[in-house]
Write a protein that holds these residues in place. Structure first.
Motif, PDB file in Angstrom:
ATOM      1  N   LYS A 114     -77.747 -29.133   0.557  1.00  0.00           N
ATOM      2  CA  LYS A 114     -78.773 -28.326   1.212  1.00  0.00           C
ATOM      3  C   LYS A 114     -79.284 -27.282   0.233  1.00  0.00           C
ATOM      4  O   LYS A 114     -78.698 -27.054  -0.832  1.00  0.00           O
ATOM      5  CB  LYS A 114     -78.211 -27.634   2.460  1.00  0.00           C
ATOM      6  CG  LYS A 114     -77.154 -26.589   2.177  1.00  0.00           C
ATOM      7  CD  LYS A 114     -76.702 -25.899   3.457  1.00  0.00           C
ATOM      8  CE  LYS A 114     -75.666 -24.813   3.159  1.00  0.00           C
ATOM      9  NZ  LYS A 114     -75.237 -24.098   4.392  1.00  0.00           N
ATOM     10  N   ASP A 115     -80.402 -26.652   0.590  1.00  0.00           N
ATOM     11  CA  ASP A 115     -80.910 -25.529  -0.179  1.00  0.00           C
ATOM     12  C   ASP A 115     -81.348 -24.444   0.802  1.00  0.00           C
ATOM     13  O   ASP A 115     -81.023 -24.512   2.000  1.00  0.00           O
ATOM     14  CB  ASP A 115     -82.039 -25.956  -1.122  1.00  0.00           C
ATOM     15  CG  ASP A 115     -83.236 -26.540  -0.382  1.00  0.00           C
ATOM     16  OD1 ASP A 115     -83.332 -26.358   0.853  1.00  0.00           O
ATOM     17  OD2 ASP A 115     -84.084 -27.164  -1.031  1.00  0.00           O
ATOM     18  N   SER A 116     -82.094 -23.466   0.321  1.00  0.00           N
ATOM     19  CA  SER A 116     -82.496 -22.347   1.173  1.00  0.00           C
ATOM     20  C   SER A 116     -83.431 -22.775   2.301  1.00  0.00           C
ATOM     21  O   SER A 116     -83.603 -22.053   3.287  1.00  0.00           O
ATOM     22  CB  SER A 116     -83.164 -21.254   0.329  1.00  0.00           C
ATOM     23  OG  SER A 116     -84.317 -21.764  -0.324  1.00  0.00           O
ATOM     24  N   HIS A 117     -84.048 -23.955   2.167  1.00  0.00           N
ATOM     25  CA  HIS A 117     -84.982 -24.445   3.184  1.00  0.00           C
ATOM     26  C   HIS A 117     -84.302 -25.309   4.245  1.00  0.00           C
ATOM     27  O   HIS A 117     -84.905 -25.598   5.272  1.00  0.00           O
ATOM     28  CB  HIS A 117     -86.104 -25.244   2.533  1.00  0.00           C
ATOM     29  CG  HIS A 117     -86.911 -24.457   1.552  1.00  0.00           C
ATOM     30  ND1 HIS A 117     -87.825 -23.486   1.927  1.00  0.00           N
ATOM     31  CD2 HIS A 117     -86.934 -24.483   0.188  1.00  0.00           C
ATOM     32  CE1 HIS A 117     -88.370 -22.946   0.856  1.00  0.00           C
ATOM     33  NE2 HIS A 117     -87.856 -23.536  -0.208  1.00  0.00           N
ATOM     34  N   GLY A 118     -83.071 -25.736   3.973  1.00  0.00           N
ATOM     35  CA  GLY A 118     -82.375 -26.559   4.947  1.00  0.00           C
ATOM     36  C   GLY A 118     -81.714 -27.772   4.320  1.00  0.00           C
ATOM     37  O   GLY A 118     -81.552 -27.849   3.089  1.00  0.00           O
ATOM     38  N   LYS A 158     -80.818 -31.302   2.648  1.00  0.00           N
ATOM     39  CA  LYS A 158     -81.513 -32.156   1.680  1.00  0.00           C
ATOM     40  C   LYS A 158     -80.979 -33.585   1.706  1.00  0.00           C
ATOM     41  O   LYS A 158     -81.750 -34.530   1.622  1.00  0.00           O
ATOM     42  CB  LYS A 158     -81.366 -31.581   0.258  1.00  0.00           C
ATOM     43  CG  LYS A 158     -82.127 -30.285   0.031  1.00  0.00           C
ATOM     44  CD  LYS A 158     -81.956 -29.793  -1.392  1.00  0.00           C
ATOM     45  CE  LYS A 158     -82.551 -30.739  -2.407  1.00  0.00           C
ATOM     46  NZ  LYS A 158     -82.444 -30.216  -3.797  1.00  0.00           N
ATOM     47  N   ARG A 212     -89.035 -31.790   0.537  1.00  0.00           N
ATOM     48  CA  ARG A 212     -89.974 -30.718   0.864  1.00  0.00           C
ATOM     49  C   ARG A 212     -90.835 -30.509  -0.370  1.00  0.00           C
ATOM     50  O   ARG A 212     -90.415 -29.860  -1.327  1.00  0.00           O
ATOM     51  CB  ARG A 212     -89.224 -29.446   1.269  1.00  0.00           C
ATOM     52  CG  ARG A 212     -88.414 -29.616   2.546  1.00  0.00           C
ATOM     53  CD  ARG A 212     -87.585 -28.391   2.872  1.00  0.00           C
ATOM     54  NE  ARG A 212     -86.851 -28.581   4.126  1.00  0.00           N
ATOM     55  CZ  ARG A 212     -85.667 -29.171   4.218  1.00  0.00           C
ATOM     56  NH1 ARG A 212     -85.085 -29.643   3.117  1.00  0.00           N
ATOM     57  NH2 ARG A 212     -85.069 -29.314   5.388  1.00  0.00           N
ATOM     58  N   ARG A 220     -93.328 -29.634  -3.345  1.00  0.00           N
ATOM     59  CA  ARG A 220     -93.872 -28.427  -3.960  1.00  0.00           C
ATOM     60  C   ARG A 220     -95.354 -28.577  -4.277  1.00  0.00           C
ATOM     61  O   ARG A 220     -95.992 -27.629  -4.707  1.00  0.00           O
ATOM     62  CB  ARG A 220     -93.099 -28.110  -5.244  1.00  0.00           C
ATOM     63  CG  ARG A 220     -91.620 -27.832  -5.018  1.00  0.00           C
ATOM     64  CD  ARG A 220     -90.905 -27.601  -6.332  1.00  0.00           C
ATOM     65  NE  ARG A 220     -89.477 -27.381  -6.134  1.00  0.00           N
ATOM     66  CZ  ARG A 220     -88.606 -27.214  -7.124  1.00  0.00           C
ATOM     67  NH1 ARG A 220     -89.033 -27.261  -8.382  1.00  0.00           N
ATOM     68  NH2 ARG A 220     -87.325 -27.021  -6.867  1.00  0.00           N
ATOM     69  N   LYS A 233     -96.557 -30.336   7.274  1.00  0.00           N
ATOM     70  CA  LYS A 233     -95.994 -29.562   6.159  1.00  0.00           C
ATOM     71  C   LYS A 233     -95.585 -30.449   4.989  1.00  0.00           C
ATOM     72  O   LYS A 233     -94.960 -29.977   4.036  1.00  0.00           O
ATOM     73  CB  LYS A 233     -94.799 -28.743   6.649  1.00  0.00           C
ATOM     74  CG  LYS A 233     -95.164 -27.691   7.683  1.00  0.00           C
ATOM     75  CD  LYS A 233     -93.934 -26.892   8.094  1.00  0.00           C
ATOM     76  CE  LYS A 233     -94.309 -25.823   9.126  1.00  0.00           C
ATOM     77  NZ  LYS A 233     -93.126 -25.032   9.575  1.00  0.00           N
ATOM     78  N   VAL A 291     -93.337 -32.762   4.765  1.00  0.00           N
ATOM     79  CA  VAL A 291     -91.889 -32.975   4.621  1.00  0.00           C
ATOM     80  C   VAL A 291     -91.609 -34.442   4.937  1.00  0.00           C
ATOM     81  O   VAL A 291     -91.721 -34.874   6.097  1.00  0.00           O
ATOM     82  CB  VAL A 291     -91.083 -32.060   5.563  1.00  0.00           C
ATOM     83  CG1 VAL A 291     -89.586 -32.303   5.377  1.00  0.00           C
ATOM     84  CG2 VAL A 291     -91.422 -30.600   5.310  1.00  0.00           C
TER      85      VAL A 291
END
Length: 204
Positions: free
Chosen positions: A21-25, A27, A41, A43, A85, A87
């Protein structure tokens, strides 16, 4: 690409095993059926990311690598998590094998014995014109057949001809930077470069 419903996504996340996972949720999630869910997600700007989503780009690279004889995960399905978004996600069968970073940590003697073939594998990628910016020990698996495979290759580039010395140096610099960021100690860097040069001579 179908759109995953909120309930389906919640089932995947609640019943699966979170692997990354990362700061966005989340992975990467291992689902109850053994498949892996990889969430992208993007960029890039949403318009371009919707036209050519990262999940599709990942799948296209997997197909290209397989056509070149490189082991990769087998893609099962592409889908949207949130199309607005940009995603996207893919479901795939995991590639069997052990990450080289785990072998380095847990079985150093084995890693040292693999170093010449690992260096030859990097050389083989370069000869195929593959520029793998994410070249590091966590993205390369030692497979049961004694070979190697790649698992995270969205940023890979196919040059169509063997890499020149400049790109080779840059590719090794990416690996060196990874080792420094992870504070990997006692990595046999000089031995890897010597093994790469030895592999280069056998290719001529």
């Amino acid at each position: 690409m179908r759109i995953v419903t909120a309930n389906e996504l919640q089932d995947w996340l609640s019943q699966g095993e979170l692997l990354e996972k990362d700061s966005h949720g989340p992975k990467v999630v291992r689902l109850s059926n053994g498949q892996l869910l990889k969430i992208f997600r993007s960029r890039r700007t949403p318009l371009f990311a919707r036209l050519r989503p990262d999940a599709r780009r990942f799948a296209e690279r997997a197909t290209h690598l397989q056509q070149l004889g490189i082991h990769t995960p087998k893609i099962v399905e592409l889908c949207w998590i949130d199309r607005d978004k940009a995603v996207s996600a893919c479901l795939y069968q995991p590639l069997q094998g052990r990450p080289l970073d785990k072998i380095f940590r847990d079985a150093r003697d084995e890693f040292d014995s693999l170093l010449p073939t690992f260096a030859a594998y990097i050389r083989h990628l370069h000869e195929l014109g593959i520029y793998f910016r994410s070249l590091h020990l966590g993205n390369i698996l030692h497979t049961p057949d004694g070979s190697f495979g790649l698992i995270d290759f969205l940023d890979i580039r196919f040059k169509g001809r063997p890499l020149g010395r400049g790109l080779i140096r840059r590719n090794f610099q990416h690996l060196h930077n990874y080792l420094q960021r992870r504070k990997v100690e006692n990595f046999p860097w000089d031995d890897l470069l010597k093994a790469y040069e030895a592999a280069s001579k056998t290719c001529r």
